[in-house]
Scaffold this active site. Structure first.
Site, PDB file in Angstrom:
ATOM      1  N   HIS A  44       3.583   6.712   7.146  1.00  0.00           N
ATOM      2  CA  HIS A  44       2.236   6.147   7.657  1.00  0.00           C
ATOM      3  C   HIS A  44       2.371   4.751   8.024  1.00  0.00           C
ATOM      4  CE1 HIS A  44       0.898   5.219   3.352  1.00  0.00           C
ATOM      5  NE2 HIS A  44       0.985   3.936   4.103  1.00  0.00           N
ATOM      6  N   ASP A  59      -6.452  -2.652   8.008  1.00  0.00           N
ATOM      7  CA  ASP A  59      -7.129  -1.511   7.268  1.00  0.00           C
ATOM      8  C   ASP A  59      -7.724  -2.144   6.241  1.00  0.00           C
ATOM      9  OD1 ASP A  59      -4.751  -1.884   6.088  1.00  0.00           O
ATOM     10  OD2 ASP A  59      -4.047   0.171   5.966  1.00  0.00           O
ATOM     11  N   GLU A  66      -2.251   8.599   8.577  1.00  0.00           N
ATOM     12  CA  GLU A  66      -1.220   9.424   7.800  1.00  0.00           C
ATOM     13  C   GLU A  66      -0.680  10.376   8.543  1.00  0.00           C
ATOM     14  OE1 GLU A  66      -0.575   8.583   4.632  1.00  0.00           O
ATOM     15  OE2 GLU A  66      -2.119   8.094   3.770  1.00  0.00           O
ATOM     16  N   ASN A  86       5.642   8.140   3.455  1.00  0.00           N
ATOM     17  CA  ASN A  86       5.668   9.450   4.450  1.00  0.00           C
ATOM     18  C   ASN A  86       5.756   9.009   5.670  1.00  0.00           C
ATOM     19  OD1 ASN A  86       3.170   8.198   4.573  1.00  0.00           O
ATOM     20  ND2 ASN A  86       1.820   9.875   3.901  1.00  0.00           N
TER      21      ASN A  86
HETATM   22  C1  GLP Z   1      -0.321   1.078   2.344  1.00  0.00           C
HETATM   23  C2  GLP Z   1      -0.995   0.026   3.544  1.00  0.00           C
HETATM   24  C3  GLP Z   1       0.085   0.055   4.551  1.00  0.00           C
HETATM   25  C4  GLP Z   1       1.380  -0.517   3.968  1.00  0.00           C
HETATM   26  C5  GLP Z   1       1.902   0.646   3.276  1.00  0.00           C
HETATM   27  C6  GLP Z   1       3.317   0.368   2.507  1.00  0.00           C
HETATM   28  O1  GLP Z   1      -1.012   1.890   1.771  1.00  0.00           O
HETATM   29  N1  GLP Z   1      -2.077   0.699   3.753  1.00  0.00           N
HETATM   30  O2  GLP Z   1      -0.432  -0.967   5.632  1.00  0.00           O
HETATM   31  O3  GLP Z   1       2.418  -0.718   5.010  1.00  0.00           O
HETATM   32  O4  GLP Z   1       0.999   1.480   2.513  1.00  0.00           O
HETATM   33  O5  GLP Z   1       3.239  -0.415   1.321  1.00  0.00           O
HETATM   34  P1  GLP Z   1       4.250  -1.110   0.563  1.00  0.00           P
HETATM   35  O6  GLP Z   1       4.796  -2.359   1.289  1.00  0.00           O
HETATM   36  O7  GLP Z   1       3.621  -1.711  -0.659  1.00  0.00           O
HETATM   37  O8  GLP Z   1       5.287  -0.171   0.081  1.00  0.00           O
END
Ligand code: GLP
Length: 241
Positions: free
Chosen positions: A136, A66, A141, A134
């Site tokens: 995702h 992404d 989402e 959540n």
């Molecule tokens: C972000 C990214 C995801 C990631 C997630 C968890 O928003 N778009 O690819 O896996 O949130 O992030 P973190 O590892 O900082 O908790």
């Protein structure tokens, strides 16, 4: 889904080793990458392995899941910047072989082009994922169709709140992103998801013990033949043993 529980330091080592083994078996492999705090330690360990002469990324291609809409690649919170800063700048990869969705210009076209890029490199061999609180994956989402392809997504308010830690103020967190769909992510041949910390425990419980549902985007992985979840004790703490 296979579940492995260990310290986060151990998971960085084990996951990095799986990537190194994949590259050493097939030096032209295609790796799927994500961003966020969870995966940073894996990238640090891959840099370490490279510096110790254990692996070369010369022919490797990478596909990221992404990118934020509205942030230039030079913005220090763009995912291109993150990947360059945490990994690509420190290894011998050809930067032209590193792909992230292009989040400026004609976004709909860029989404279609990204699917073509994934196809043209032959699909993803090994995918690394984190998970949102959540549930995702990438920016898919809750409510995202399980067979979705790369698309423009609205970022959930809870996710924007979670990501405020990187931007300092919620107003600065972009509202939209280009993201591979759950269907495109699930096409990867092998998938690793890592999660640590008590704030991920609820999502992990719903993922592991709940049904496949659009309310829990990561549940798309339950239909996949080769997924390993790496969890620490805190992230696994709500699971029925
Ligand atoms: C972000 C990214 C995801 C990631 C997630 C968890 O928003 N778009 O690819 O896996 O949130 O992030 P973190 O590892 O900082 O908790």
């Amino acid at each position: 889904m296979k579940i492995k529980v260990m310290t986060k330091e151990m998971m960085y080592q084990e996951i990095a080793k799986r990537f190194v083994d994949t590259i050493n078996t097939n030096p032209s492999c295609v790796l799927g990458f994500a961003t966020g705090a969870s995966v940073m330690g894996v990238y640090a360990e891959l840099v370490n392995q490279y510096q110790n002469g254990k692996v070369s990324f010369k022919k490797v291609k990478t596909i990221n899941v992404d990118e934020y809409v509205g942030l230039e690649p030079t913005h220090n919170q763009s995912y291109r910047y993150f990947m360059n800063d945490k990994l690509f700048n420190h290894i011998d990869i050809d930067i032209n072989n590193t792909y992230l969705p292009l989040s400026t210009g004609n976004l709909e076209k860029n989404c279609q082009d990204y699917e073509e890029i994934i196809k043209s490199v032959g699909g993803i061999d090994l995918e690394l994922l984190g998970i949102g609180t959540n549930g995702h994956l990438a920016f898919d989402e809750p409510g995202t169709p399980l067979d979705s392809l790369t698309h423009v997504a609205r970022i959930d308010e809870r996710t924007r709140m979670d990501n405020t830690r990187f931007f300092k103020q919620i107003e600065k967190v972009p509202t939209h992103a280009l993201t591979m769909g759950l269907g495109s992510i699930a096409k990867a041949r092998h998938i690793i998801l890592l999660a640590f910390g008590a704030n991920k425990a609820e999502a992990i419980k719903t993922l592991v013990e709940g049904p496949v549902s659009i309310d829990m985007p990561a549940s798309v992985l339950k239909n996949h033949p080769d997924v390993t979840l790496y969890l620490d004790e805190d992230a696994a703490s709500l699971l029925n043993k």
